[in-house]
Scaffold this active site. Structure first.
Site, PDB file in Angstrom:
ATOM      1  CG  HIS A  39      -8.398   0.055  -2.719  1.00  0.00           C
ATOM      2  ND1 HIS A  39      -7.613  -1.056  -2.449  1.00  0.00           N
ATOM      3  CD2 HIS A  39      -9.010   0.368  -1.545  1.00  0.00           C
ATOM      4  CE1 HIS A  39      -7.749  -1.379  -1.173  1.00  0.00           C
ATOM      5  NE2 HIS A  39      -8.583  -0.536  -0.605  1.00  0.00           N
TER       6      HIS A  39
ATOM      7  NE  ARG B 274      -3.846   0.590   1.979  1.00  0.00           N
ATOM      8  CZ  ARG B 274      -5.058   0.664   2.514  1.00  0.00           C
ATOM      9  NH1 ARG B 274      -5.261   1.404   3.582  1.00  0.00           N
ATOM     10  NH2 ARG B 274      -6.062   0.002   2.005  1.00  0.00           N
TER      11      ARG B 274
ATOM     12  CB  CYS C 160     -14.173   0.689   0.357  1.00  0.00           C
ATOM     13  SG  CYS C 160     -13.512   2.356   0.568  1.00  0.00           S
TER      14      CYS C 160
ATOM     15  CD  GLN D 113     -13.074  -2.141  -0.516  1.00  0.00           C
ATOM     16  OE1 GLN D 113     -12.283  -2.022   0.410  1.00  0.00           O
ATOM     17  NE2 GLN D 113     -14.243  -2.769  -0.382  1.00  0.00           N
TER      18      GLN D 113
ATOM     19  CG  ASP E 246     -14.055   5.813  -0.350  1.00  0.00           C
ATOM     20  OD1 ASP E 246     -14.146   5.659   0.888  1.00  0.00           O
ATOM     21  OD2 ASP E 246     -12.992   5.641  -0.967  1.00  0.00           O
TER      22      ASP E 246
ATOM     23  NE  ARG F 153     -10.127  -5.335   0.662  1.00  0.00           N
ATOM     24  CZ  ARG F 153      -9.404  -4.294   1.079  1.00  0.00           C
ATOM     25  NH1 ARG F 153      -9.999  -3.270   1.660  1.00  0.00           N
ATOM     26  NH2 ARG F 153      -8.089  -4.261   0.896  1.00  0.00           N
TER      27      ARG F 153
HETATM   28  N1   CP Z   1     -11.182  -0.189   2.558  1.00  0.00           N
HETATM   29  C1   CP Z   1      -9.894  -0.228   2.987  1.00  0.00           C
HETATM   30  O1   CP Z   1      -8.965  -0.396   2.187  1.00  0.00           O
HETATM   31  O2   CP Z   1      -9.755  -0.157   4.331  1.00  0.00           O
HETATM   32  P1   CP Z   1      -8.385   0.112   5.107  1.00  0.00           P
HETATM   33  O3   CP Z   1      -7.893   1.471   4.667  1.00  0.00           O
HETATM   34  O4   CP Z   1      -8.752   0.065   6.551  1.00  0.00           O
HETATM   35  O5   CP Z   1      -7.409  -0.955   4.703  1.00  0.00           O
END
Ligand code: CP
Length: 308
Positions: free
Chosen positions: A134, A107, A266, A137, A225, A294
């Site tokens: 992403h 990430r 998400c 997700q 989001d 997830r």
């Molecule tokens: N939706 C998501 O990626 O959550 P986090 O940022 O908590 O990993």
């Protein structure tokens, strides 16, 4: 080398295989305590590096648990604690990590960081979120829609709010899984035109409708989001809220959608900003199934990457 970098860069039949495998693996675990190992242990003797240059709850925990359920081991690394955060190049980091681990999930901020990691790693790399996309997700979101409502192909999906990285991956998925997508939000926060054009080139409809009430007409799924993403400056918060207030998901907006429409987010959510608690906790919402999935979807992604 099978990197999982983006949905539009992955073959649709492979994406379908991952969703189907995730479903099978989820069903096989039904009713068992979370720490129960899977009957199959495809990641036995595998070491997975989970690198986070940004905060995370879901991605961090779901990848870690998923690897363990499949018999592998993880190490969670924060970018700032690695030499990566102190001048070592991404390419050298990729080469070194590849000597120790079998799979890297990252990430990060800039997409170029992820792409450089993938270019120089000799093990698969998974995109755990960049400022631009992403994909993990959205794999969970596709799985969640289909477990509740059946095939997503041919359905109308609406994204309301900021055309951010999650929105981008949803648009990529429209082209790969064959559903129509409507973005509704202010022009300054539009998703990238090239992503909409790519979806349209694949025979689905990817459009922009500024009026959220019109956009929601006949929707099978409404998604939003947070209005201020992790990479957005906090100084933009007030302006963002003013721009996006009209795009909140509330009961009035959900009433425009099909009666069996689903709502997804998400998470983390900012209740009463982009979505009301009435919708988050209401009958259309599947946000916690989405969060759970997830785990299952990413397990399938990891198996695909490793060919196990
Ligand atoms: N939706 C998501 O990626 O959550 P986090 O940022 O908590 O990993």
């Amino acid at each position: 080398m099978k990197h999982f970098l983006d949905i539009h860069k992955t073959d649709p039949s492979d994406l379908r295989g991952m969703i189907d495998q995730a479903r099978v693996m989820k069903d096989a675990r039904a009713g068992k305590p979370k720490g129960t190992p899977d009957a199959e242990q495809p990641l036995a003797n595998h070491m997975v590096a989970l690198i986070f240059e940004k905060p995370s709850t879901r991605t961090r925990v779901s990848f870690d648990v998923g690897v363990r359920q499949m018999g592998g081991q993880t190490m969670v690394l924060s970018g700032s604690e690695m030499q990566l955060g102190h001048g070592e190049t991404i390419a050298d980091t990729a080469r070194v990590l590849s000597r120790y681990v079998d799979l890297i999930m990252m990430r990060t901020f800039e997409e170029t960081t992820l792409l450089e990691m993938a270019e120089y790693a000799t093990v698969p790399v998974i995109n755990g979120l960049t400022d631009r996309t992403h994909p993990c997700q959205i794999m969970a979101d596709i799985m969640t829609y289909e477990e509740h409502r059946g095939p997503i192909a041919g359905k109308k999906v609406v994204w309301s709010g900021d055309g951010n990285n999650v929105c981008a991956s949803l648009i990529h998925a429209a082209g790969q899984f064959g559903f129509d997508i409507t973005f509704t939000g202010p022009q300054t926060l539009d998703p990238e035109a090239e992503f909409l054009a790519l979806a349209n080139s694949k025979g689905v409809s990817a459009t922009i409708e500024r009026d959220p009430m019109k956009a929601a007409e006949g929707a099978d799924l409404i998604v939003t989001d947070t209005w201020v993403s992790m990479h957005d400056p906090q100084s933009a918060k007030e302006r963002r809220h003013n721009q996006l207030r009209g795009y909140q998901i509330n009961d009035r907006l959900m009433a425009r959608a099909n009666p069996d429409a689903l709502f997804m987010h998400c998470l983390p959510a900012h209740r009463e900003d982009e979505v009301t608690s009435d919708v988050m906790d209401g009958p259309h919402s599947v946000v916690f199934d989405e969060a759970e999935n997830r785990l299952h979807a990413q397990k399938a992604v990891m198996r695909w990457c490793l060919g196990v």
